[in-house]
Enzyme design. Sequence first.
Site, PDB file in Angstrom:
ATOM      1  N   GLY A  66       0.672  -1.155  -0.078  1.00 13.49           N
ATOM      2  CA  GLY A  66      -0.189   0.127  -0.050  1.00 13.49           C
ATOM      3  C   GLY A  66       1.147   1.210  -0.208  1.00 13.49           C
ATOM      4  O   GLY A  66       1.950   1.128  -0.041  1.00 13.49           O
ATOM      5  N   GLY A 115       0.721  -5.469   0.784  1.00 10.40           N
ATOM      6  CA  GLY A 115      -0.917  -5.140  -0.306  1.00 10.40           C
ATOM      7  C   GLY A 115      -0.460  -5.967  -1.511  1.00 10.40           C
ATOM      8  O   GLY A 115      -1.410  -6.240  -2.287  1.00 10.40           O
ATOM      9  N   GLU A 138       6.408  -5.286   7.547  1.00 12.93           N
ATOM     10  CA  GLU A 138       5.596  -3.994   8.309  1.00 12.93           C
ATOM     11  C   GLU A 138       6.702  -3.911   8.920  1.00 12.93           C
ATOM     12  O   GLU A 138       5.953  -2.683  10.159  1.00 12.93           O
ATOM     13  CB  GLU A 138       4.075  -4.276   8.329  1.00 12.93           C
ATOM     14  CG  GLU A 138       3.811  -4.082   6.917  1.00 12.93           C
ATOM     15  CD  GLU A 138       3.507  -5.346   6.287  1.00 12.93           C
ATOM     16  OE1 GLU A 138       4.033  -6.340   6.626  1.00 12.93           O
ATOM     17  OE2 GLU A 138       2.735  -5.526   5.059  1.00 12.93           O
ATOM     18  N   ASP A 146      -1.224  -6.970   6.908  1.00 13.72           N
ATOM     19  CA  ASP A 146      -2.401  -6.625   7.028  1.00 13.72           C
ATOM     20  C   ASP A 146      -2.719  -7.180   5.914  1.00 13.72           C
ATOM     21  O   ASP A 146      -2.157  -7.813   5.644  1.00 13.72           O
ATOM     22  CB  ASP A 146      -2.508  -5.240   7.244  1.00 13.72           C
ATOM     23  CG  ASP A 146      -2.106  -4.728   6.412  1.00 13.72           C
ATOM     24  OD1 ASP A 146      -1.400  -4.419   5.013  1.00 13.72           O
ATOM     25  OD2 ASP A 146      -2.694  -3.432   5.713  1.00 13.72           O
TER      26      ASP A 146
HETATM   27  C1  QUE Z   1       6.357  -2.495   4.545  1.00 20.28           C
HETATM   28  C2  QUE Z   1       5.495  -1.902   3.642  1.00 20.28           C
HETATM   29  C3  QUE Z   1       6.033  -1.807   2.718  1.00 20.28           C
HETATM   30  C4  QUE Z   1       7.014  -1.027   2.369  1.00 20.28           C
HETATM   31  C5  QUE Z   1       8.229  -1.174   2.799  1.00 20.28           C
HETATM   32  C6  QUE Z   1       8.388  -1.822   4.154  1.00 20.28           C
HETATM   33  C7  QUE Z   1       5.413  -0.782   1.705  1.00 20.28           C
HETATM   34  C8  QUE Z   1       4.881   0.216   0.868  1.00 20.28           C
HETATM   35  C9  QUE Z   1       6.413  -0.121  -0.262  1.00 20.28           C
HETATM   36  C10 QUE Z   1       6.994   0.726  -0.900  1.00 20.28           C
HETATM   37  C11 QUE Z   1       8.177   0.313  -1.876  1.00 20.28           C
HETATM   38  C12 QUE Z   1       8.571   1.167  -3.224  1.00 20.28           C
HETATM   39  C13 QUE Z   1       8.140   1.542  -3.177  1.00 20.28           C
HETATM   40  C14 QUE Z   1       6.809   2.311  -2.736  1.00 20.28           C
HETATM   41  C15 QUE Z   1       6.489   1.586  -1.491  1.00 20.28           C
HETATM   42  O1  QUE Z   1       7.794  -0.133   1.073  1.00 20.28           O
HETATM   43  O2  QUE Z   1       4.064  -1.665   1.856  1.00 20.28           O
HETATM   44  O3  QUE Z   1       6.129   3.389  -3.125  1.00 20.28           O
HETATM   45  O4  QUE Z   1       8.256   3.026  -4.234  1.00 20.28           O
HETATM   46  O5  QUE Z   1       4.099  -0.093  -0.236  1.00 20.28           O
HETATM   47  O6  QUE Z   1       9.275  -2.254   4.876  1.00 20.28           O
HETATM   48  O7  QUE Z   1       4.470  -2.027   4.033  1.00 20.28           O
END
Ligand code: QUE
Length: 348
Positions: A66, A115, A138, A146
């Site tokens: 997410g 997600g 997370e 989640d």
């Molecule tokens: C835990 C997470 C997420 C995460 C890293 C965590 C997560 C998520 C992203 C993510 C990674 C690269 C991106 C971005 C988001 O990393 O939910 O926009 O470019 O979306 O340790 O829950």
Amino acid sequence: MTDQLVIARQEHTTGVLELNRPRALNSLTSDMVRIIDQHLAEWATDPQITQVLIYSNSPKAFCAGGDVRLAREYLLAGTPERADEFFAAEYVMNGNIAHFPKPYIALIDGIAMGGGLGISVHGSHRIVTENALAAMPEMAIGFMPDVGMSYMMQHMVGTYGRKSPAVARFLAITGYRLDPADMLYTGLATHYVSRQNLDALHRDIIEYGVDKALATYQETSPENPQLKTYIDDIEAAFGHPTWDEIDHRLTGELRDLVHQHIAHASPSAIVAALELITAAGTKTDIRHELALEIPFGEYIRRQPDFAEGVRAVLVDKRPDAQFQPKTFADVDPAPYRKILSYSAADGN
Ligand code: QUE
């Protein structure tokens, strides 16, 4: 190209969902959740549609989770309810995927985290290539496992051959990265296809349906799962519900691996995750577990560890989060238990 973040279309009798936000590793926004959920609602009852196929057009990622960076911005701007709306809609969509009445096929040829597992694991077919990598990461951002994963991780069987709350706790607490063999072993994945055959598989799924396409291209996974080498020790330690009981039973290589993985994790998030997994273990329908996640997530996002964890990991990209409390002994599980038992009162 189109600027739609999810491109939805019908090809023959297949409802196709193409994830199209490659620069953010397809991390999900409210618009993306709305597009997916609206099309699933139409396709569920459309007699012309026999199956749904979801894939990413990015060679790097299926879906990284997410958009928690945006959720942090809403919190800092004093509009946390905008984040609440995103997550509530996401969890409703996860339940709709779990109850989707036709084959729902995810092609996972890259990273699937958080997600990203929520838009794949609840479907009937999770097809992985050698490029797949999965994790519930997370704990590093002070959040929770989640999108129904606290339920799924202890209800899946896989080639391991049994349901395992211990494996669920291990995966959630450590954020362990599963390779394709691990994914098949745990049941996160259902089929393996090599990447060189992926385009042909995709074409045949649409032309002949998923069963015929898999009969042509499915292979056995090439390597032994790494998780299998630790499985007895995981069962012995993570078979217990609280961190103290688990930590006391960790020995040898597994102890080192777990401690390495949690070195930058939020102690509060770990305690919360264990409480959620215990509550999820009493549920018989994933929608009842997803309903617990709504108030649970609202509470956790308002604790300082969430904004701090997202800042460190995703904004500054440094492992320097200052979580509070710093030690397990100082985390009080009572607020988590209270939310989980209140929320359980109107459903099982
Ligand atoms: C835990 C997470 C997420 C995460 C890293 C965590 C997560 C998520 C992203 C993510 C990674 C690269 C991106 C971005 C988001 O990393 O939910 O926009 O470019 O979306 O340790 O829950």
